[in-house]
Design an enzyme around this catalytic site. Structure first.
Site, mmCIF file in Angstrom:
data_model
loop_
_atom_site.group_PDB
_atom_site.id
_atom_site.type_symbol
_atom_site.label_atom_id
_atom_site.label_comp_id
_atom_site.label_asym_id
_atom_site.label_seq_id
_atom_site.Cartn_x
_atom_site.Cartn_y
_atom_site.Cartn_z
ATOM 1 N N GLY A 112 0.778 -1.241 0.000
ATOM 2 C CA GLY A 112 0.000 0.000 0.000
ATOM 3 C C GLY A 112 0.804 1.282 0.000
ATOM 4 O O GLY A 112 0.211 2.366 0.040
ATOM 5 N N GLU A 159 4.426 -6.822 1.323
ATOM 6 C CA GLU A 159 3.875 -7.238 0.026
ATOM 7 C C GLU A 159 3.747 -5.991 -0.825
ATOM 8 O O GLU A 159 2.775 -5.248 -0.685
ATOM 9 C CB GLU A 159 2.513 -7.890 0.231
ATOM 10 N N GLY A 169 4.025 -3.754 -4.564
ATOM 11 C CA GLY A 169 3.967 -3.796 -6.019
ATOM 12 C C GLY A 169 4.090 -2.392 -6.589
ATOM 13 O O GLY A 169 5.059 -2.063 -7.263
ATOM 14 N N ARG A 170 3.117 -1.537 -6.262
ATOM 15 C CA ARG A 170 3.050 -0.217 -6.872
ATOM 16 C C ARG A 170 4.370 0.556 -6.761
ATOM 17 O O ARG A 170 4.838 1.137 -7.727
ATOM 18 C CB ARG A 170 1.924 0.595 -6.211
ATOM 19 N N TYR A 204 -5.402 9.506 -11.232
ATOM 20 C CA TYR A 204 -4.106 9.842 -10.670
ATOM 21 C C TYR A 204 -3.348 10.809 -11.552
ATOM 22 O O TYR A 204 -3.750 11.100 -12.671
ATOM 23 C CB TYR A 204 -3.272 8.566 -10.448
ATOM 24 N N CYS A 252 -14.082 5.605 -27.455
ATOM 25 C CA CYS A 252 -15.388 6.240 -27.432
ATOM 26 C C CYS A 252 -15.975 6.088 -26.032
ATOM 27 O O CYS A 252 -16.949 5.366 -25.825
ATOM 28 C CB CYS A 252 -16.294 5.603 -28.481
ATOM 29 N N TYR A 257 -0.805 -1.665 -12.205
ATOM 30 C CA TYR A 257 -2.218 -1.831 -12.536
ATOM 31 C C TYR A 257 -2.532 -1.324 -13.940
ATOM 32 O O TYR A 257 -3.576 -0.730 -14.172
ATOM 33 C CB TYR A 257 -3.115 -1.154 -11.485
#
Lengths: 432, 432
Positions: free
Chosen positions: B244, B294, B296-297, B338, B362, B391
């Site tokens: 996180g 844990e 990732g980001r 973001y 579209c 993501y």
């Protein structure tokens, strides 16, 4: 938050004894054969929705309904609609190629989009498709250049922006009527020698619940058409009012109850739009162009559902019971924003309780339904998430789990129209 | 809305003369070879981010960093991180299978998720993976049953919910500490004969910008650990505080400027968390469990960018100039929420102007950046959308267009790690 609603099932979904059937195919049998999660689409309901639309607009003799591929581009779905007579509204080379592979004649294809590539323009110019709606001055010039290089003259429409109450479309789309920009685009287009201007296009938004915005938009477009015809001598063959019809099962994200009492039916959309258009034809002395509708959501939403299994339940002190199922926003991305009917696959006489239904993903936004009254659920129970046909498969993700199969049912018969993905399907594009 | 920011480029991205290079590979050359849109990932930056993390947490001697596969499960990315020593945090059979195919020993795999299927539980029980974090009472019992049937004893952790300021995780995740539910779960687990309780897990949310929520959460978890140890005799091997961590380039959707002055750096997260944890170990007399992260980001966000071409520009009276590029939310779903840095591929001395940058879809939500100062853009100019690694690929969609290739660059060299999709890749699962 979503409120609880009385659940009226669409015609093709019934309980036989206590078991859910989709067009006479048992949901329990489908789960036994294919597992969960599973997309199920009723062929009958796809046909019925399309034919209701046709009928609703039949008072205007020259009306074309082009199916919006992006809503759900499953070949099986597109194919059924083409057999019923629908044209194709495509927005990329990929979708154009699909329409051609499905045997659509070019004369029934409409090409839209705010960012057409040169390659796409080359493809459709080579193909003589019915109508290309240009989205900007730049695009008009570019289509003209490519047409010139190919020695062709191309039929184009121009996407315009009427000023209507429900209109919310970001500025990347179309050209403004009110500021005179749209007229200028027609002026420009009429000067470009390899363009033949034949249409006007607008798409006033999505999930529009009332007919009013269409009728007001049509009047503004018709007025512009009349001016363009009078001052530039352009004859219009196509009057394309896009899509965006809301469906009854959806609640808008920000419901404006005082403004929208309920969603118009297909018949109400048809009656109001045709009425407004006929009156404009008479008032502005238009020469009866083809009325084009580009529809997807209203055709494909309710024919499809997702069968899913309860993976677990949980109660946290004070909060509503939580149910986690094996289908999430990976399969139906917009679920958190709309009202999807959720019903049990086996409708026992068990007591009902209010639950919040979540998907299985490690993501907070993975919410399928809040405060739903369902029979007391335990792990292993099956649910059906209805209204799952629009913007689900075409926006689905290979996130955490491979994507499931899709089965089409029809009068008690079933067929697999997309097989489930395997690990290899996802990773065969990769190298390390 | 997003505000304009000073753009500091990450280390691996530079202009040589006027041309953008990614780890010494020319963006212009990449576009010539692969076209646009194109994902480009810097191998060096992936390694560097991971090693900064390792170092930041090195004061605690027994720290495991497990890479969150779902953030970006490209085999090439996972592989680099495993070579650097990262473990794998997986949340599905699909991800577990990938970790195994990449040669990860089971002892370095952690399994999470709020909706584990029986099949998944069977897989990891057969595999003796390092740690399974159970998410509910029901799951504890089910893991126990399946372990019993296999004659195994399984190491499990329990996912708990501390009460911290930034915490926003929907109720499907974990068990509450404050209400006593988490303690009850440990009680229950200690009675189940095929479970060996060895861990505590929490994940306080996503894009957390300050260290405070972690330090407060750690204290609550440590207190519970101490109680569980004293009253139930459970010895803890793993203290897993999830992930996180926010990244500096992101602005939260609802920025709370007064609360969060800026995003903590990797070093600040490391220092505060280790400090808090060591102090808890001492205060609660814990026996120095493995600290598990844990993440990732924070590892994969800035190593990746998308190269994209301007398809067209448009000005509507009174509104900001609109630029449509050929990459949209089909490739980077959360872009509208973001702040992604957007820079020109060729940085000329042209005057700058404010533009809104849209993708080609579209769809109204297809917005990449609002009010960005960029050199005056015309069709055919190239832009790089930075901070595009998290993501993006794992949530990408076969919507309107096939998905593009991914190239990995490293010290002037490049290699294709995922080829672009073809029409057949998308439709070979289908029949009509």
């Amino acid at each position: 938050m979503h409120t609880n609603k009385t659940i009226d099932l669409p015609d093709h979904i019934k309980y036989e004894n206590t078991e859910l059937t989709i067009d006479n195919v048992s949901a329990v049998e489908l789960i036994k054969e294919y597992g969960t999660p599973l997309f199920v689409i009723s062929e009958k309901q796809v046909r019925q929705n399309y034919n209701r639309l046709r009928k609703a607009f039949s008072r205007y003799p020259d009306c074309t309904i082009a199916y919006s591929y992006k809503t759900n581009y499953l070949p099986a779905v597109c194919n059924i609609l083409h057999h019923e007579g629908a044209g194709a509204e495509v927005v990329s080379a990929f979708e154009l190629l699909l329409a051609k592979k499905l045997g659509m004649p070019s004369s029934k294809i409409i090409f839209n989009g705010p960012g057409k590539s040169d390659k796409e323009i080359e493809m459709f110019i080579g193909d003589d498709i019915a109508l290309v709606n240009a989205d900007s001055m730049e695009e008009l010039e570019r289509i003209n250049q490519i047409a010139k290089a190919k020695g062709k003259i191309v039929d184009v429409g121009i996407r315009v922006k009427p000023d209507v109450p429900d209109f919310f479309v970001c500025p990347k789309f179309g050209m403004d009527i009110a500021t005179g920009q749209a007229f200028k685009a027609y002026q420009k287009a009429s000067e470009l020698k390899n363009l033949n201007v034949v249409g006007m296009h607008a798409h006033i938004g999505t999930k529009i619940c009332s007919t009013r915005s269409y009728t007001e938009g049509i009047r503004q477009m018709a007025k512009l058409m009349s001016k363009v015809n009078a001052e530039l001598g352009i004859e219009f063959e196509f009057f394309d009012i896009g899509g965006g019809f809301g469906v009854p099962s959806f609640t808008p994200l920000f419901p404006t109850e005082e403004k929208v009492e309920s969603t118009a039916t297909i018949e109400q959309f048809g009656e109001s739009i045709v009425e407004a258009f006929l009156s404009c034809i008479s008032d502005y002395n238009l020469s009866e162009p083809t009325l084009v509708l580009e529809l997807g959501r209203i055709i494909i939403t309710d024919p499809a559902l997702i069968l899913t299994m309860v993976e677990g339940t949980k109660v946290i002190g004070g909060s509503t019971k939580t149910v986690v199922v094996d289908a999430g926003v990976n399969l139906i991305m917009f679920a958190p924003y709309y009202y999807h009917r959720i019903v049990p696959v086996v409708n026992t006489e068990r007591a009902k309780e209010a639950v919040d239904v979540y998907g299985p993903l490690c993501m907070q936004m993975d919410v399928l339904g809040v405060n739903r009254k369902l029979p007391v659920l335990v792990r292993g129970f099956f649910l059906a998430i209805l209204d799952a046909g629009a913007y689900s498969i075409s926006l689905s993700q290979q996130f955490i789990r491979p994507r499931p199969p899709v089965v089409m049912v029809n009068g008690g018969r079933k067929r697999l129209v997309r097989r489930g993905e395997t690990f290899d399907d996802i990773f065969n594009l990769n190298s390390v």
